[in-house]
Motif scaffolding. Structure first.
Motif, PDB file in Angstrom:
ATOM      1  N   TYR A 156      -6.740   4.161  -5.019  1.00 10.51           N
ATOM      2  CA  TYR A 156      -6.420   4.380  -3.604  1.00 10.51           C
ATOM      3  C   TYR A 156      -5.096   3.723  -3.220  1.00 10.51           C
ATOM      4  CZ  TYR A 156     -11.115   6.212  -3.194  1.00 10.51           C
ATOM      5  OH  TYR A 156     -12.244   6.967  -3.359  1.00 10.51           O
ATOM      6  N   ILE A 157      -4.879   2.513  -3.721  1.00  9.98           N
ATOM      7  CA  ILE A 157      -3.638   1.797  -3.389  1.00  9.98           C
ATOM      8  C   ILE A 157      -2.426   2.533  -3.962  1.00  9.98           C
ATOM      9  CG2 ILE A 157      -2.327  -0.336  -3.811  1.00  9.98           C
ATOM     10  CD1 ILE A 157      -5.037  -1.821  -3.607  1.00  9.98           C
ATOM     11  N   GLN A 158      -2.530   2.972  -5.197  1.00  9.36           N
ATOM     12  CA  GLN A 158      -1.403   3.676  -5.831  1.00  9.36           C
ATOM     13  C   GLN A 158      -1.110   5.010  -5.132  1.00  9.36           C
ATOM     14  OE1 GLN A 158       0.755   2.384  -7.927  1.00  9.36           O
ATOM     15  NE2 GLN A 158      -0.508   0.532  -7.743  1.00  9.36           N
ATOM     16  N   THR A 159      -2.178   5.711  -4.752  1.00  8.79           N
ATOM     17  CA  THR A 159      -1.980   6.986  -4.036  1.00  8.79           C
ATOM     18  C   THR A 159      -1.289   6.738  -2.702  1.00  8.79           C
ATOM     19  OG1 THR A 159      -3.997   7.864  -5.060  1.00  8.79           O
ATOM     20  CG2 THR A 159      -3.136   9.067  -3.168  1.00  8.79           C
ATOM     21  N   ALA A 160      -1.756   5.725  -1.964  1.00  5.64           N
ATOM     22  CA  ALA A 160      -1.154   5.395  -0.661  1.00  5.64           C
ATOM     23  C   ALA A 160       0.311   5.006  -0.826  1.00  5.64           C
ATOM     24  CB  ALA A 160      -1.938   4.264   0.010  1.00  5.64           C
ATOM     25  N   ASP A 169       5.049   8.360   7.509  1.00  4.00           N
ATOM     26  CA  ASP A 169       5.221   7.392   8.609  1.00  4.00           C
ATOM     27  C   ASP A 169       3.997   6.502   8.763  1.00  4.00           C
ATOM     28  OD1 ASP A 169       7.810   8.322   9.639  1.00  4.00           O
ATOM     29  OD2 ASP A 169       6.719  10.164  10.121  1.00  4.00           O
ATOM     30  N   SER A 170       2.847   6.991   8.303  1.00  2.00           N
ATOM     31  CA  SER A 170       1.618   6.187   8.306  1.00  2.00           C
ATOM     32  C   SER A 170       0.679   6.775   7.257  1.00  2.00           C
ATOM     33  CB  SER A 170       0.946   6.183   9.692  1.00  2.00           C
ATOM     34  OG  SER A 170       0.551   7.488  10.063  1.00  2.00           O
ATOM     35  N   ILE A 171      -0.373   6.010   6.937  1.00  2.00           N
ATOM     36  CA  ILE A 171      -1.359   6.449   5.940  1.00  2.00           C
ATOM     37  C   ILE A 171      -2.725   6.516   6.620  1.00  2.00           C
ATOM     38  CG2 ILE A 171      -2.574   5.842   3.793  1.00  2.00           C
ATOM     39  CD1 ILE A 171       0.362   6.606   3.304  1.00  2.00           C
ATOM     40  N   CYS A 172      -3.451   7.607   6.357  1.00  2.00           N
ATOM     41  CA  CYS A 172      -4.832   7.694   6.828  1.00  2.00           C
ATOM     42  C   CYS A 172      -5.764   7.600   5.629  1.00  2.00           C
ATOM     43  CB  CYS A 172      -5.073   9.017   7.554  1.00  2.00           C
ATOM     44  SG  CYS A 172      -6.816   9.288   7.955  1.00  2.00           S
ATOM     45  N   TYR A 184     -16.787  -3.214   1.479  1.00  2.00           N
ATOM     46  CA  TYR A 184     -15.767  -2.613   0.612  1.00  2.00           C
ATOM     47  C   TYR A 184     -14.560  -2.174   1.450  1.00  2.00           C
ATOM     48  CZ  TYR A 184     -13.147   0.051  -2.739  1.00  2.00           C
ATOM     49  OH  TYR A 184     -12.119   0.495  -3.530  1.00  2.00           O
ATOM     50  N   ALA A 185     -14.803  -1.720   2.679  1.00  2.00           N
ATOM     51  CA  ALA A 185     -13.687  -1.361   3.572  1.00  2.00           C
ATOM     52  C   ALA A 185     -12.792  -2.579   3.793  1.00  2.00           C
ATOM     53  CB  ALA A 185     -14.218  -0.852   4.908  1.00  2.00           C
ATOM     54  N   TYR A 186     -13.428  -3.744   3.990  1.00  2.00           N
ATOM     55  CA  TYR A 186     -12.649  -4.984   4.197  1.00  2.00           C
ATOM     56  C   TYR A 186     -11.773  -5.258   2.971  1.00  2.00           C
ATOM     57  CZ  TYR A 186     -11.493  -9.802   5.386  1.00  2.00           C
ATOM     58  OH  TYR A 186     -10.805 -10.954   5.678  1.00  2.00           O
ATOM     59  N   GLU A 187     -12.377  -5.130   1.794  1.00  2.00           N
ATOM     60  CA  GLU A 187     -11.638  -5.391   0.555  1.00  2.00           C
ATOM     61  C   GLU A 187     -10.499  -4.375   0.368  1.00  2.00           C
ATOM     62  OE1 GLU A 187     -12.387  -4.635  -4.160  1.00  2.00           O
ATOM     63  OE2 GLU A 187     -14.117  -5.366  -3.021  1.00  2.00           O
ATOM     64  N   LEU A 188     -10.811  -3.100   0.568  1.00  2.00           N
ATOM     65  CA  LEU A 188      -9.832  -2.037   0.325  1.00  2.00           C
ATOM     66  C   LEU A 188      -8.654  -2.114   1.293  1.00  2.00           C
ATOM     67  CD1 LEU A 188      -8.947   0.507  -1.164  1.00  2.00           C
ATOM     68  CD2 LEU A 188     -10.491   1.841   0.285  1.00  2.00           C
ATOM     69  N   ILE A 189      -8.938  -2.307   2.586  1.00  2.00           N
ATOM     70  CA  ILE A 189      -7.852  -2.381   3.578  1.00  2.00           C
ATOM     71  C   ILE A 189      -7.012  -3.638   3.341  1.00  2.00           C
ATOM     72  CG2 ILE A 189      -7.304  -2.600   6.049  1.00  2.00           C
ATOM     73  CD1 ILE A 189      -8.284   0.205   5.329  1.00  2.00           C
ATOM     74  N   VAL A 195       0.319  -3.909  -0.037  1.00  2.00           N
ATOM     75  CA  VAL A 195       1.252  -3.029  -0.730  1.00  2.00           C
ATOM     76  C   VAL A 195       1.928  -2.036   0.210  1.00  2.00           C
ATOM     77  CG1 VAL A 195       1.422  -1.277  -2.570  1.00  2.00           C
ATOM     78  CG2 VAL A 195      -0.105  -3.238  -2.855  1.00  2.00           C
ATOM     79  N   VAL A 196       1.152  -1.517   1.162  1.00  2.00           N
ATOM     80  CA  VAL A 196       1.647  -0.473   2.070  1.00  2.00           C
ATOM     81  C   VAL A 196       2.146  -1.112   3.364  1.00  2.00           C
ATOM     82  CG1 VAL A 196       0.957   1.554   3.411  1.00  2.00           C
ATOM     83  CG2 VAL A 196       0.080   1.240   1.094  1.00  2.00           C
ATOM     84  N   LYS A 197       3.363  -0.790   3.749  1.00  2.00           N
ATOM     85  CA  LYS A 197       3.962  -1.432   4.921  1.00  2.00           C
ATOM     86  C   LYS A 197       3.849  -0.591   6.201  1.00  2.00           C
ATOM     87  CE  LYS A 197       4.830  -4.775   2.270  1.00  2.00           C
ATOM     88  NZ  LYS A 197       3.693  -5.705   2.197  1.00  2.00           N
ATOM     89  N   VAL A 198       3.610   0.711   6.059  1.00  2.00           N
ATOM     90  CA  VAL A 198       3.456   1.560   7.260  1.00  2.00           C
ATOM     91  C   VAL A 198       2.045   1.363   7.820  1.00  2.00           C
ATOM     92  CG1 VAL A 198       5.157   3.276   6.506  1.00  2.00           C
ATOM     93  CG2 VAL A 198       2.737   3.577   5.876  1.00  2.00           C
ATOM     94  N   PRO A 199       1.803   1.759   9.097  1.00  2.00           N
ATOM     95  CA  PRO A 199       0.462   1.599   9.677  1.00  2.00           C
ATOM     96  C   PRO A 199      -0.615   2.353   8.883  1.00  2.00           C
ATOM     97  CG  PRO A 199       2.075   2.103  11.391  1.00  2.00           C
ATOM     98  CD  PRO A 199       2.774   2.285  10.076  1.00  2.00           C
TER      99      PRO A 199
END
Length: 465
Positions: A156-160, A169-172, A184-189, A195-199
């Protein structure tokens, strides 16, 4: 931490999830002024299945709906959902059609385009993302969330990150089945934020019952925006409700700043609408219940209802449990595609056929064959040689971006419907849904003729002196 923002989905995903996208423009327009006052990050009003439903079931022009909403919503960004190279249809379209569609969507009032691909094959997002950026709109690229042996945090991180590098401009993070659990949401976000700087925006469904808790943990991890629906249009297969989250965050560092009294007024507008949907049978109370099958079989709520419908048609509803067990097996065979349009339909229909035929892959849909040939993109995991041979024999598999094989088509579509064209957007309606659009254009002409005839009659009336 800045305050958390909310995208309100009542006018798109909520009614798509609960009442098969049947809310009319006339039902939407009276409440838009109040929705516009809340201060939402955006209103999701277009895309997904709304385009098809407008033309097919409501005899409405989806472009006109967008223009009418834009006219009233003067302060809030309008958002849409786009299926990458599939646009709003169920197959890949040539690049010229994709670019023209994006341009027209922006011209007619869309500010934010959320672009996703069912397989997380970012080649299928490239063209729409580039077109959105060039049209001057906000390009939100999507990472589709699912659970499988290959869909891990790193994936997920690499795809984002790749999507951000492409200019998003942002990632959903799109959790269409309500599978993302709170911790797991806490860990993933948390990891994604490093790594990801956009919202980052989180989209989930309430189907499994965990989404509100998941939102709370994601907010604590630093997510910027979440998708909610006003309470009468929330929960079940829709999104978590707006008002409880706003109340939960009040006076915390994440406070949205939204006015609960105003939100209550908006909810009061939707309550009688919801009652009417239930009475008419459009809203089945079953879709409002928590469905633990979602967590067990990882099947989105909408897909569950499709499976029931297919089995009823074959008079095989007694096979429902068997089909539910077959879905994960087909999904594994096909390289673990996330179950979202169109892959959810492909996997679901094939699972139904495997069960009712009494033999796996005895009958194979043309969509399953196209998927295995690579026409939808690259499966997340390789498909075994044995399964490939069973489904497509010795046919070749496409290795390139599928749209590279498609010829430009806009000029051809324009020529085919020249007798019906009243606006340039009609060409795109036809490109996506040829027969459905023609039916609508004929209806539109007939309605226009009726009005013209009425006016003519009035003019010809002899008025007594």
């Amino acid at each position: 931490m800045a305050k958390v923002q909310i995208t309100e989905t009542a006018l798109r995903d909520a009614h798509q999830s609960l009442i098969a996208t049947r809310m009319t423009t006339d039902e939407m327009l009276p409440i838009i002024e109040l929705l516009d006052k809340v201060g939402y990050h955006s209103l999701e009003v277009w895309g997904g299945a709304t385009f098809d439903s407008c033309l097919r079931f409501l005899n409405e022009d989806p472009w006109e709906r967008l223009r009418k909403i834009r006219k009233v919503a003067k302060n809030t960004q309008l958002q849409m959902l786009l299926r990458g190279q599939n646009l709003l249809g169920y197959k890949h379209y040539p690049d010229d059609v994709v670019r023209e569609f994006v341009n027209r969507a922006v011209d007619n009032g869309i500010d934010i385009i959320r672009i996703f691909d069912a397989l997380n094959d970012i080649r299928n997002i490239e063209c729409a993302l580039d077109a959105t950026i060039k049209a001057g709109a906000h390009a939100q690229a999507t990472v589709v969330y699912t659970i499988s042996p290959i869909h891990d945090t790193e994936h997920y991180i690499q795809t984002a990150k790749r999507l951000e590098d492409m200019g998003a401009d942002s990632i959903c993070l799109k959790d269409m089945a309500g599978l993302l659990t709170p911790y797991y949401a806490y860990e993933l976000i948390t990891e994604m934020k490093k790594v990801v700087k956009v919202p980052i925006q989180l989209h989930s469904h309430y189907t499994s019952g965990v989404a509100s808790m998941t939102y709370l943990k994601a907010i604590e991890a630093g997510v910027d925006i979440v998708d909610c629906a006003i309470s009468p249009m929330a929960m079940g297969t829709s999104q978590p409700p707006t008002e409880p989250l706003v109340a939960t965050l009040q006076e915390s560092e994440y406070d949205t700043g939204y006015d609960l009294t105003l939100l209550n007024e908006i909810a009061d507008y939707f309550k009688p609408l919801r009652d009417r949907y239930i009475e008419s049978g459009l809203m089945d109370p079953k879709v409002l219940a928590v469905d633990v099958n979602t967590l067990v079989y990882q099947v989105p709520g909408g897909m569950l209802s499709n499976l029931v419908s297919q089995l009823k048609q074959q008079d095989k509803l007694d096979k429902y449990d068997e089909v539910l067990k077959e879905v994960p097996r087909v999904r594994k065979d096909l390289g673990y595609p996330p179950l979202v349009t169109p892959t959810s339909q492909i996997v679901g229909t094939q699972a139904v056929l495997n069960v009712i035929m009494g033999e796996r892959y005895k009958m194979i849909t043309k969509e399953t064959k196209a998927y295995v040939r690579g026409e939808y993109g690259k499966p997340p995991a390789p498909i075994s040689k044995e399964i490939k041979e069973k489904i497509i024999g010795d046919e070749e598999v496409i290795e390139c971006r599928p749209a590279d094989l498609l010829e430009p088509a806009l000029a051809k579509y324009k020529e085919e419907i020249k007798e019906y064209i009243e606006q340039d957007e009609d060409i795109l309606s036809y490109a996506l849904f040829p027969q459905v659009a023609i039916n609508y254009f004929q209806y539109r002409q007939a309605e226009k003729y009726k009005i013209d005839s009425t006016m003519l009659d009035r003019k010809n009336q002899i008025h007594p002196v």
